[in-house]
Design an enzyme around this catalytic site. Structure first.
Site, PDB file in Angstrom:
ATOM      1  N   CYS A  62      -4.066  -6.290   1.279  1.00 19.55           N
ATOM      2  CA  CYS A  62      -4.064  -5.357   2.530  1.00 19.55           C
ATOM      3  C   CYS A  62      -5.298  -5.605   3.107  1.00 19.55           C
ATOM      4  O   CYS A  62      -6.105  -4.688   2.307  1.00 19.55           O
ATOM      5  CB  CYS A  62      -3.261  -4.267   2.145  1.00 19.55           C
ATOM      6  SG  CYS A  62      -3.196  -3.038   3.423  1.00 19.55           S
ATOM      7  N   CYS A  65      -5.796  -1.588   3.560  1.00 23.94           N
ATOM      8  CA  CYS A  65      -6.353  -0.675   2.063  1.00 23.94           C
ATOM      9  C   CYS A  65      -7.467  -1.326   1.700  1.00 23.94           C
ATOM     10  O   CYS A  65      -8.266  -0.428   0.960  1.00 23.94           O
ATOM     11  CB  CYS A  65      -5.309  -1.512   1.372  1.00 23.94           C
ATOM     12  SG  CYS A  65      -3.555  -1.477   1.555  1.00 23.94           S
TER      13      CYS A  65
END
Length: 146
Positions: A62, A65
């Site tokens: 991600c 992230c």
């Protein structure tokens, strides 16, 4: 000789950075139940920890992230004596992700010592995360001018 000294200095700095990043603990589902809350044994929320905590639900692929990770690492250093920081890989810990209905990432769970936790979706600026930690977890008064 100079190259050897430089290499030794770089290795020492790297070791220090590695130690600094260790303030964020990776949680499995069983560790979550033992340290945070055992949702299989209790229906009503009761935090088990001795300090407020922040739990970053993420995955390795991600993009947001990955941008959040260094912020959390830095804040884990800033708040090391006041707040615990954890990470949960939602792909490895699917049961735990399901319990919190994690359907998009990143999501961050802020757990105060008393009261209910809050779960926020998305990548927030560092300043907002600091504000949440200070005001919600540490009960510091809101900064003047905000």
């Amino acid at each position: 000789m100079t190259k050897r000294l430089l290499l030794t200095a770089l290795l020492a700095i790297g070791a220090l950075l590695h130690v600094a990043a260790d303030d964020v603990t990776y949680l499995t589902t069983s560790e979550f139940k033992a340290r945070i809350f055992d949702y299989t044994a209790n229906r009503d929320w009761k935090y088990k920890g001795d300090q407020p905590c922040v739990i970053d639900f993420y995955t390795t692929w991600c993009g947001p992230c990955k941008r959040l990770a260094p912020i959390m690492d830095e804040l884990s250093q800033t708040y090391c004596d006041q707040v615990k920081f954890y990470k949960v890989d939602t792909e490895r810990e699917r049961e735990l992700a399901g319990v919190f209905r994690i359907n998009s990432i990143p999501q961050v769970l802020y757990i105060p010592m008393e009261g209910e936790p809050i779960l926020l979706k998305g990548l927030y600026p560092k300043e907002n995360i600091i504000e949440i930690i200070d005001e919600y977890l540490l009960n510091k008064p809101k900064a003047a001018g905000k």
